[in-house]
Design a protein around this motif. Structure first.
Motif, PDB file in Angstrom:
ATOM      1  N   THR A 282       6.430 -72.371 -54.877  1.00  0.00           N
ATOM      2  CA  THR A 282       6.413 -73.794 -54.537  1.00  0.00           C
ATOM      3  C   THR A 282       5.202 -74.082 -53.669  1.00  0.00           C
ATOM      4  OG1 THR A 282       8.824 -73.892 -54.567  1.00  0.00           O
ATOM      5  CG2 THR A 282       7.667 -75.687 -53.429  1.00  0.00           C
ATOM      6  N   PRO A 283       4.337 -75.011 -54.081  1.00  0.00           N
ATOM      7  CA  PRO A 283       3.182 -75.350 -53.247  1.00  0.00           C
ATOM      8  C   PRO A 283       3.641 -75.916 -51.913  1.00  0.00           C
ATOM      9  CG  PRO A 283       2.912 -76.200 -55.476  1.00  0.00           C
ATOM     10  CD  PRO A 283       4.330 -75.738 -55.357  1.00  0.00           C
TER      11      PRO A 283
ATOM     12  N   ASP B   4      -4.611 -64.889 -55.025  1.00  0.00           N
ATOM     13  CA  ASP B   4      -3.828 -64.601 -53.825  1.00  0.00           C
ATOM     14  C   ASP B   4      -2.667 -65.564 -53.632  1.00  0.00           C
ATOM     15  OD1 ASP B   4      -5.258 -62.416 -52.976  1.00  0.00           O
ATOM     16  OD2 ASP B   4      -6.596 -63.556 -51.657  1.00  0.00           O
ATOM     17  N   HIS B   5      -2.553 -66.586 -54.476  1.00  0.00           N
ATOM     18  CA  HIS B   5      -1.622 -67.680 -54.185  1.00  0.00           C
ATOM     19  C   HIS B   5      -0.461 -67.765 -55.164  1.00  0.00           C
ATOM     20  CE1 HIS B   5      -4.704 -68.719 -51.390  1.00  0.00           C
ATOM     21  NE2 HIS B   5      -5.565 -69.020 -52.329  1.00  0.00           N
ATOM     22  N   GLN B   6      -0.096 -66.650 -55.780  1.00  0.00           N
ATOM     23  CA  GLN B   6       1.008 -66.675 -56.739  1.00  0.00           C
ATOM     24  C   GLN B   6       2.322 -67.104 -56.082  1.00  0.00           C
ATOM     25  OE1 GLN B   6       1.271 -62.962 -58.858  1.00  0.00           O
ATOM     26  NE2 GLN B   6      -0.833 -63.067 -59.614  1.00  0.00           N
ATOM     27  N   ALA B   7       2.497 -66.758 -54.803  1.00  0.00           N
ATOM     28  CA  ALA B   7       3.747 -67.118 -54.112  1.00  0.00           C
ATOM     29  C   ALA B   7       3.904 -68.628 -53.985  1.00  0.00           C
ATOM     30  CB  ALA B   7       3.784 -66.471 -52.725  1.00  0.00           C
ATOM     31  N   HIS B   8       2.801 -69.367 -54.087  1.00  0.00           N
ATOM     32  CA  HIS B   8       2.849 -70.826 -53.974  1.00  0.00           C
ATOM     33  C   HIS B   8       2.667 -71.519 -55.322  1.00  0.00           C
ATOM     34  CE1 HIS B   8       2.747 -70.763 -49.572  1.00  0.00           C
ATOM     35  NE2 HIS B   8       1.818 -69.840 -49.661  1.00  0.00           N
ATOM     36  N   CYS B   9       2.516 -70.760 -56.389  1.00  0.00           N
ATOM     37  CA  CYS B   9       2.190 -71.344 -57.695  1.00  0.00           C
ATOM     38  C   CYS B   9       3.436 -71.489 -58.565  1.00  0.00           C
ATOM     39  CB  CYS B   9       1.169 -70.467 -58.414  1.00  0.00           C
ATOM     40  SG  CYS B   9       0.698 -71.107 -60.034  1.00  0.00           S
TER      41      CYS B   9
END
Length: 349
Positions: A325-326, A314-319
Motif C-alpha cells: 500500500t503506498p 526497493d519499494h515493493q512493500a509499498h507497491c
C-alpha cells in the motif's frame, strides 16, 4: 576535438546510467559547480544535494518534511516516470529511502576518480596515478554519504570491499584503452546545467565532461560503468545525452557536435552526432512527459507499470503490484477533468 575508438556491442547491463547519475548528483552539492553560460554557481551545501529529483520535492520545515509539487526534471527522473509513474512518485513526492547499491556507488567512485585525474598535468594522467586516487575518493565518498558504509557492514574482514575496490580499479584502467587523457583538456567536468524552456519547465542535470575543440565544436561525454546496450536499445541509452544536448542548445544556442557514451564495463564507446531536429523532438517528448507528471501530481493517480525491472525495486512493500500500500498521498488532489492529458502518454522521440 579528441576522438576515441568507437563501437557498440556487448550485452545490456542491469546497471544504468541513470542510477549512477542519481547517486553521483546527491554529493554534487559539496562542490561549487557552474551552469553552462548561465553564470549560476551552486555553492557548497546548496540545493544540489537534492538534484536526483525535481528540486523542492521535499522541504524541511519546523514540523518535519512537507511535500511540494515537482518543479524541474532531470534525465534520471524522466527515466523513472517512463519506466513506472509510481516509482517516480515514491522517489520524488514521497522521498522513500532506498538502500545504497554497490553498482551505483562504484559508478560514483569511478566518476570521481576520472574527474579528479584532470587536475594533474597532462603528462601525469596515467593509469597508476588514476588508480592511486581511488582510496582517497572512497574515503571522501564515505564522509559525504555515510550510508554507503552499509554496503560492507557484514564484511568485517574487508574481503568483499577489497574485491569491490579492485573492480573499480579495473574500470578505471579500462578507460585508458578507450580515451587518452594526455590529449584531452576538458572545458568542464561534472558540470551542473539548468535551462528553463518557454513553457516554464526547468531541465537540469550534471554532465560528466564537456570538450570544446579549437574550432568551437562541443562534445558531451558521459561515463558508464556498466556494459553497452545491444544495438536495438541504443536509442534509449542516448536519451540522457540528447537531454543534455537540449539543455546546452537552449543555454548557448549551440547544437553539440557529438554525444559520446563511454562504457567502461564492456570497453565500448557509443557516439551520436545530433542535429537540431533531434533536440526539437526530445523537447516535445519532455513537454508531453511533464504534462503527464503534472496531471498525476494534481490527481494523485500514479499508476504502477510492472516490468522485469520490478525485481530490482526497493519499494515493493509499498507497491500494489506486490500487495503493498503506498503511503498517504501528501499533496492536495483534484478530480481529473474531461480532456486532460492521458497519464503517461508521451510524444514521439
Amino acid at each position: 576535438m579528441e576522438s576515441s575508438s568507437e563501437g557498440v556491442g556487448g550485452a545490456a547491463g542491469v546497471e544504468g546510467g541513470d542510477v549512477e547519475e542519481s547517486a553521483r548528483v546527491e554529493v554534487a552539492g559539496s562542490e561549487a559547480v557552474a551552469a553552462v553560460g548561465a553564470g549560476a554557481i551552486l555553492p557548497e551545501g546548496a540545493e544540489g544535494v537534492v538534484l536526483p529529483g525535481p528540486v523542492g520535492a521535499v522541504v524541511a520545515g519546523a514540523a518535519g518534511s512537507v511535500a511540494v509539487a515537482p518543479s524541474s526534471l532531470s534525465p534520471s527522473r524522466a527515466g523513472d516516470f517512463m519506466q513506472c509513474p509510481l516509482l517516480y512518485r515514491f522517489r520524488v513526492i514521497d522521498r522513500l529511502p532506498e538502500k545504497p547499491s554497490a553498482a551505483a556507488t562504484r559508478g560514483t567512485l569511478v566518476h570521481a576518480v576520472l574527474e579528479r585525474l584532470f587536475d594533474a598535468p597532462a603528462v601525469e594522467r596515467t593509469a597508476p596515478r588514476a588508480k592511486a586516487l581511488i582510496p582517497g575518493q572512497w574515503d571522501r565518498l564515505r564522509r559525504t554519504r555515510p550510508e554507503v558504509v552499509e554496503l560492507f557492514a557484514d564484511d568485517p574482514d574487508g574481503v568483499r570491499m577489497a574485491g569491490w575496490l579492485a573492480e573499480a580499479e579495473a574500470l578505471v584502467e579500462r578507460w585508458f584503452t578507450l580515451e587518452d587523457p594526455t590529449r584531452l583538456e576538458p572545458a568542464e567536468r561534472e558540470l551542473f546545467v539548468e535551462a528553463e524552456l518557454e513553457s516554464g519547465l526547468r531541465l537540469r542535470g550534471i554532465i560528466d565532461r564537456v570538450d570544446v575543440a579549437p574550432t568551437g565544436e562541443v562534445r558531451i561525454v558521459d561515463y558508464k560503468t556498466g556494459k553497452a546496450p545491444r544495438a536495438e536499445y541504443a536509442d534509449g541509452a542516448l536519451f540522457q545525452m540528447k537531454f543534455y544536448a537540449l539543455v546546452v542548445w537552449r543555454l548557448k544556442n549551440v547544437v553539440p557536435r557529438r554525444l559520446q557514451l563511454v562504457y567502461l564495463g564492456s570497453g565500448d564507446v557509443l557516439t551520436y552526432d545530433p542535429v537540431l531536429a533531434d533536440l526539437e523532438r526530445v523537447e516535445r517528448k519532455l513537454l508531453a512527459l511533464w504534462e503527464a507528471i503534472r496531471l498525476a501530481t494534481e490527481t494523485g493517480e500514479w499508476r504502477p507499470r510492472p516490468t522485469k525491472l520490478c525485481g530490482w525495486c526497493d519499494h515493493q512493500a509499498h507497491c500494489p503490484e506486490f500487495g503493498g500500500t503506498p503511503p498517504p498521498y501528501p499533496l492536495p488532489v483534484r478530480a481529473a477533468a474531461s480532456g486532460d492529458v492521458e497519464q503517461g502518454r508521451m510524444g514521439p522521440d
